[in-house]
Design an enzyme around this catalytic site. Structure first.
Site, PDB file in Angstrom:
ATOM      1  N   GLN A  33       5.267   2.454   2.367  1.00 18.59           N
ATOM      2  CA  GLN A  33       6.488   2.457   2.819  1.00 18.59           C
ATOM      3  C   GLN A  33       7.798   3.135   2.477  1.00 18.59           C
ATOM      4  O   GLN A  33       8.310   3.513   3.477  1.00 18.59           O
ATOM      5  CB  GLN A  33       7.021   1.032   2.053  1.00 18.59           C
ATOM      6  CG  GLN A  33       7.772   0.025   2.531  1.00 18.59           C
ATOM      7  CD  GLN A  33       7.568  -0.838   3.641  1.00 18.59           C
ATOM      8  OE1 GLN A  33       6.410  -1.481   3.563  1.00 18.59           O
ATOM      9  NE2 GLN A  33       8.223  -0.862   4.822  1.00 18.59           N
ATOM     10  N   LYS A  35       7.370  -2.739  -2.365  1.00 15.93           N
ATOM     11  CA  LYS A  35       6.532  -3.923  -1.656  1.00 15.93           C
ATOM     12  C   LYS A  35       6.160  -4.911  -2.665  1.00 15.93           C
ATOM     13  O   LYS A  35       6.411  -4.665  -4.044  1.00 15.93           O
ATOM     14  CB  LYS A  35       5.003  -3.324  -1.245  1.00 15.93           C
ATOM     15  CG  LYS A  35       4.470  -4.067  -0.226  1.00 15.93           C
ATOM     16  CD  LYS A  35       4.892  -3.583   1.102  1.00 15.93           C
ATOM     17  CE  LYS A  35       4.602  -4.679   2.333  1.00 15.93           C
ATOM     18  NZ  LYS A  35       4.681  -3.959   3.757  1.00 15.93           N
ATOM     19  N   ASP A  67       5.504  -9.938   5.382  1.00 19.70           N
ATOM     20  CA  ASP A  67       4.363  -9.210   5.598  1.00 19.70           C
ATOM     21  C   ASP A  67       3.119 -10.476   5.914  1.00 19.70           C
ATOM     22  O   ASP A  67       3.426 -11.565   6.213  1.00 19.70           O
ATOM     23  CB  ASP A  67       3.995  -8.276   4.551  1.00 19.70           C
ATOM     24  CG  ASP A  67       3.028  -7.272   4.724  1.00 19.70           C
ATOM     25  OD1 ASP A  67       3.546  -6.338   5.169  1.00 19.70           O
ATOM     26  OD2 ASP A  67       1.778  -7.380   4.314  1.00 19.70           O
TER      27      ASP A  67
HETATM   28  N1  GLU Z   1       6.069  -5.684   6.112  1.00 23.34           N
HETATM   29  C1  GLU Z   1       6.761  -4.992   7.044  1.00 23.34           C
HETATM   30  C2  GLU Z   1       6.011  -3.474   6.949  1.00 23.34           C
HETATM   31  O1  GLU Z   1       4.988  -3.389   6.462  1.00 23.34           O
HETATM   32  C3  GLU Z   1       8.155  -4.992   7.081  1.00 23.34           C
HETATM   33  C4  GLU Z   1       8.997  -4.732   5.997  1.00 23.34           C
HETATM   34  C5  GLU Z   1      10.422  -5.071   5.992  1.00 23.34           C
HETATM   35  O2  GLU Z   1      10.821  -5.484   6.995  1.00 23.34           O
HETATM   36  O3  GLU Z   1      11.044  -4.863   4.929  1.00 23.34           O
HETATM   37  O4  GLU Z   1       6.783  -2.584   6.968  1.00 23.34           O
END
Ligand code: GLU
Length: 447
Positions: free
Chosen positions: A113, A128, A168
């Site tokens: 991320q 996360k 997610d």
């Molecule tokens: N879970 C999503 C990702 O893997 C979105 C995360 C978000 O919107 O903060 O990027």
């Protein structure tokens, strides 16, 4: 690619001090493979402990989540939030509720991320979280009680300027609603910017639901454009049938492709005429049912429970299910069947061996941190709207998403070119995001 000898001891230490966290090692190793070219050209990035610091989360929170099920029995799950890097903005990243969740999964996702969020060009750090809670088969009441208990602990660690979770796998609009409700109740603040993926009627953004899937298809379309092609008339296979898959299918169809297969954990469905999206949405979004029900409603489709969805010949493959779902064998099958483009809608769905196989073929391969960044980018747009107490139209928001995806594609392609590996999106994504994060880390000092 062999790892630069200067990166080798750093990687060994990561593996030693995070023992047993195979997915985290995999995510770090993929980035380190690309960084060999950076430290070769610009050794100054080895100073300041930038790489060692990046591999150690700023903060890791693990907590008990007790709740009462519909039978009156107490259930205990484990909750996680890994706040990886806040050098570019507040920690940002989703929550995953799935029985496979443990610290190694949350750390791989949090690490990815950091780079994904940097690629968007928007001011968001990386984090996360999640839980080993399995929402499958649970009533709305059980999901609500779980979410309330989860937020009762999580609330003290998050905030619009600190850490902004979202969804997610296993966390969608329903869960974000329960989480936001409990945060609001505990803090006595209507702090819209603390969570993204909210409902449109209470602070959410247009296009956020569709954004990850739409973004992946925009990215695949940009890849095709480098070969003078488009999605029109292409045969597309999308794995998964959750939020990412459904909106990847929708956008691919809008751009003229025929999407012939999708899947869930019970197998995959092939419909040579093109999947009926309304039928799929009714099964998956309305009834939370199984994909096998698709074939029970007439037509020529078939449900397959053996082999792999990647056995279905296609021009474009979009893995949108979960990590390590596409292995070397599947990659070789795709290559032999003439597939030209693979873009990851999920996080790390292709194994390292699969990525290597694509690298030695004519397939253009885009990693999730570039191709699925549309979801988190639209979360950042939701934060912008919340901060200005505004809400944008669907068209305006989608235009912003489309231009962000075009920008990410250009950035990856140009960086790959600059570092002598044209067409290598893995290298382009890792190197360009690393440089941005590393420069900011140097500027902010040793923190
Ligand atoms: N879970 C999503 C990702 O893997 C979105 C995360 C978000 O919107 O903060 O990027």
């Amino acid at each position: 690619m062999t790892l630069d000898p200067r990166l080798e001891p750093i990687y060994t230490k990561v593996v030693e001090r995070n023992a047993g966290e195979a997915e985290f090692h995999q995510a770090v190793s993929e980035v380190f493979d690309s960084l060999s070219v950076v430290v070769g050209k610009r050794p100054e990035y080895l100073d300041h402990g930038v790489i060692e610091r990046l591999c150690e989360p700023e903060r890791q929170i693990i907590f008990r989540v007790p709740w009462v099920d519909d039978n009156g029995d107490v259930q205990v799950n484990r909750g996680f939030r890994v706040e990886f890097s806040s050098v570019l903005g507040p920690y940002k990243g989703g929550l995953r509720f799935h029985p496979s969740v443990y610290l190694g999964i949350v750390k791989f996702l949090g690490f990815e991320q950091i780079f994904k969020n940097a690629l968007t060009g928007l001011p968001i750090g990386g984090g996360k979280g999640g839980s080993d809670f399995d929402p499958k088969g649970r009533s709305d009441g059980e999901v609500m009680r779980f979410c309330q208990s989860f937020m009762t602990e999580l609330h003290r660690h998050i905030g619009e300027y600190t850490d902004v979770p979202a969804g997610d796998i296993g966390v969608g609009g329903r869960e974000v609603g329960f989480l936001f409700g409990q945060y609001k109740r505990i803090t006595n603040r209507y702090e819209s910017g603390v969570l993204t993926g909210k409902g449109i009627g209470w602070g959410g953004s247009q296009v956020r639901t569709e954004a990850t899937g739409y973004g992946t298809v925009y990215f695949a379309n940009e890849m095709l454009a480098t070969r003078g092609e488009g999605l029109d008339g292409k045969r597309v296979v999308v794995s998964g049938s959750g939020n990412v898959a459904i909106y990847a299918i929708e956008k691919a169809q809008q751009l003229g492709a025929t999407v012939i297969a999708c899947s869930d954990s019970s197998g995959y469905v092939v419909d040579e005429q093109g999947l009926d999206l309304a039928r799929l949405q009714e099964i998956k979004e309305v009834r939370r049912g199984r994909i096998s029900e698709y074939t029970q409603q007439g037509g020529q489709s078939r449900h397959v429970t053996d082999g792999s969805i990647w056995d279905v010949p296609c021009d474009v493959a979009l893995p949108c299910a979960t990590q390590n779902e596409l292995d070397e064998q599947a990659a070789l099958t795709l290559i032999n069947n003439g597939c030209g483009i693979v873009a990851e809608g999920a996080n790390m769905p292709a194994t390292p061996e699969a990525i290597r196989a694509f690298g030695g073929s004519r397939v253009l391969f885009a990693p999730g941190k570039a191709a699925n960044a549309g979801g988190v980018a639209t979360s950042a747009l939701e934060m912008q709207q919340n901060a200005s107490r505004d809400s944008w139209s669907f068209e305006h928001t989608e235009d912003r998403l489309a231009s962000i995806m075009t920008g990410i594609h250009a950035r990856c392609a140009e960086t790959a070119e600059e570092f002598g590996a044209p067409g290598d999106y893995v290298l382009g994504a890792n190197v360009s995001s690393f440089l941005q994060v590393a420069d900011a880390m140097i500027a902010l000092g040793v923190i």
